[in-house]
Design an enzyme around this catalytic site. Structure first.
Site, PDB file in Angstrom:
ATOM      1  NE  ARG A 143     -10.557  -5.621  -0.382  1.00 36.71           N
ATOM      2  CZ  ARG A 143      -9.752  -4.464   0.075  1.00 36.71           C
ATOM      3  NH1 ARG A 143     -10.271  -3.477   0.578  1.00 36.71           N
ATOM      4  NH2 ARG A 143      -8.563  -4.666  -0.056  1.00 36.71           N
ATOM      5  NE  ARG A 145      -3.916   0.411   1.847  1.00 34.35           N
ATOM      6  CZ  ARG A 145      -5.088   0.627   2.524  1.00 34.35           C
ATOM      7  NH1 ARG A 145      -5.371   1.200   3.288  1.00 34.35           N
ATOM      8  NH2 ARG A 145      -6.248  -0.107   1.883  1.00 34.35           N
ATOM      9  CG  HIS A 147      -8.491   0.452  -3.346  1.00 38.66           C
ATOM     10  ND1 HIS A 147      -7.731  -0.802  -2.721  1.00 38.66           N
ATOM     11  CD2 HIS A 147      -9.294   0.339  -2.085  1.00 38.66           C
ATOM     12  CE1 HIS A 147      -8.083  -1.370  -1.543  1.00 38.66           C
ATOM     13  NE2 HIS A 147      -8.732  -0.275  -1.037  1.00 38.66           N
ATOM     14  CG  ASP A 203     -13.825   6.218  -1.291  1.00 43.78           C
ATOM     15  OD1 ASP A 203     -13.925   6.144  -0.086  1.00 43.78           O
ATOM     16  OD2 ASP A 203     -12.774   6.208  -1.886  1.00 43.78           O
ATOM     17  CB  CYS A 233     -14.185   1.156  -0.663  1.00 47.64           C
ATOM     18  SG  CYS A 233     -13.648   2.798  -0.506  1.00 47.64           S
ATOM     19  CD  GLN A 249     -13.036  -1.947  -1.821  1.00 50.17           C
ATOM     20  OE1 GLN A 249     -12.434  -2.059  -0.702  1.00 50.17           O
ATOM     21  NE2 GLN A 249     -14.391  -2.244  -1.500  1.00 50.17           N
TER      22      GLN A 249
HETATM   23  N1   CP Z   1     -11.586  -0.318   1.819  1.00 49.83           N
HETATM   24  C1   CP Z   1     -10.162  -0.399   2.314  1.00 49.83           C
HETATM   25  O1   CP Z   1      -9.210  -0.615   1.647  1.00 49.83           O
HETATM   26  O2   CP Z   1     -10.204  -0.068   3.412  1.00 49.83           O
HETATM   27  P1   CP Z   1      -8.973  -0.116   4.462  1.00 49.83           P
HETATM   28  O3   CP Z   1      -8.218   1.190   4.541  1.00 49.83           O
HETATM   29  O4   CP Z   1      -9.358  -0.248   5.797  1.00 49.83           O
HETATM   30  O5   CP Z   1      -7.910  -1.192   4.092  1.00 49.83           O
HETATM   31  N1  NVA Z   2     -10.176   6.780  -1.574  1.00 41.37           N
HETATM   32  C1  NVA Z   2      -9.791   6.137  -0.179  1.00 41.37           C
HETATM   33  C2  NVA Z   2      -9.870   4.653  -0.026  1.00 41.37           C
HETATM   34  C3  NVA Z   2      -9.946   4.084   1.218  1.00 41.37           C
HETATM   35  C4  NVA Z   2      -9.757   2.639   1.242  1.00 41.37           C
HETATM   36  C5  NVA Z   2      -8.351   6.556   0.354  1.00 41.37           C
HETATM   37  O1  NVA Z   2      -7.408   6.318  -0.659  1.00 41.37           O
HETATM   38  O2  NVA Z   2      -8.181   7.026   1.125  1.00 41.37           O
END
Ligand code: CP
Ligand code: NVA
Length: 305
Positions: free
Chosen positions: A292, A101, A128, A224, A264, A131
């Site tokens: 997930r 990440r 993502h 989101d 998400c 997701q």
């Molecule tokens: N939806 C998602 O990726 O959540 P997290 O940021 O908690 O991993």
């Molecule tokens: N768009 C959000 C998604 C979190 C799962 C972010 O990047 O913070």
């Protein structure tokens, strides 16, 4: 040759369909005692916080018989300047896959070049994809198909929206996006998806400004957060532009009666979505979060076979 999963373009339509079917099998308890990751260690390198991605992968790896090792760049020598290339080459000697990440998507791409095993994108500033796999599974479970489903995304054209654009193009979903000016998904990602659709002849992507127009006849409504991780500058200005893009019960009236609501998570309740909608009878956000786990197990099994 090793396979990475950095964006939805790394999988064919057939492979995406296979992963959803396999995730459904795993969810139903099939092959619960099979341990395809036995003796394998998988690293999770996270530059940003996570609840769902981290825990679902750690649990999924355990359930498949493997070991998950959670790492942050601060704890590694990377935090003191060791290069991405050297880190990837060394970790290749211990680990069988990496879930990463990051802020910059290019960090993932560079890591993947130097890492000898699969690299999975656990979220970057622009994508993502894990997701999106769970989103597709949830839509399929609820609607029994993907092709021709009307999916509407309301709000910020962020990493989640970009991956939904790619996922929709790959599977023939009709995607309508309603985003304010300046907050659309990536122009490049939209163009590539539209080119793919016109070659394949299935699906449609429409970029609109008006949320009610986009929500009309929707089978799925998705939103989101307005401010993603790492993008916290000019927050108030951005929120004021997104004010009319809330997923609330007024917007739900434009959609089909059996519309499902997805997010998400984490949600900023009262901003992009109301309590009434996220906790309402159309919401499948918890099923979506659970999925997930199943899609990631299917993905790990597929990439590490
Ligand atoms: N939806 C998602 O990726 O959540 P997290 O940021 O908690 O991993
Ligand atoms: N768009 C959000 C998604 C979190 C799962 C972010 O990047 O913070």
């Amino acid at each position: 040759m090793k396979r990475d999963f950095l964006t939805l373009w790394d999988l064919s339509t057939k492979e995406i369909e296979y992963l959803i079917e396999r995730a459904l099998q795993l969810k139903s308890g099939k092959d619960v005692n099979k341990c395809p990751l036995l003796g394998k260690s998988i690293g999770l390198l996270f530059e940003k916080p996570s609840t769902r991605t981290r825990i679902s992968f750690e649990v999924g790896i355990y359930q498949l018989g493997g070991q998950a090792i959670y790492l942050t760049s601060k704890d590694l020598q990377m935090g003191r300047g060791e290069s991405i290339a050297d880190t990837a080459k060394v970790l290749s000697r211990y680990l069988s896959a990496m879930i990463i990440r990051t802020y910059k998507h290019s960090t993932l791409e560079e890591f993947a070049i130097h890492f000898s095993h699969p690299v999975i994108n656990g979220l970057s500033d622009s994508h993502h994809p894990c997701q999106a796999l769970a989103d597709l599974m949830t839509i399929y479970e609820s609607k029994g198909r993907l092709k021709g489903v009307n999916l509407t995304y309301i709000g910020d054209g962020n990493n989640v929206a970009n991956s939904l654009v790619e996922a929709s193009a790959k599977t023939g979903i009709n995607l309508s996006l309603a985003c304010p000016e300046g907050f659309e998904p990536s122009h490049y990602i939209l163009k590539r998806a539209k080119d793919f659709i016109s070659e394949r002849g299935e699906g449609k992507i429409s970029l609109l400004r008006d949320p009610s127009e986009a929500a009309t006849m929707a089978d799925v409504l998705y939103t989101d957060v307005w401010v993603s991780m790492g993008q916290e500058e000019n927050t108030e200005e951005k929120k004021s532009k997104l004010k009319g893009y809330q997923l609330n019960s007024d917007l739900l009236k434009y959609a089909k009666k059996d519309v499902i609501v997805l997010h998400c998570l984490p949600a900023h309740r009262g901003e992009e979505i109301t309590d009434e909608v996220i906790d309402g009878e159309n919401s499948l956000v918890l099923q979506q979060a659970e999925n997930r786990l199943h899609t990631e197990k299917a993905l790990l099994e597929f990439l590490l076979k």
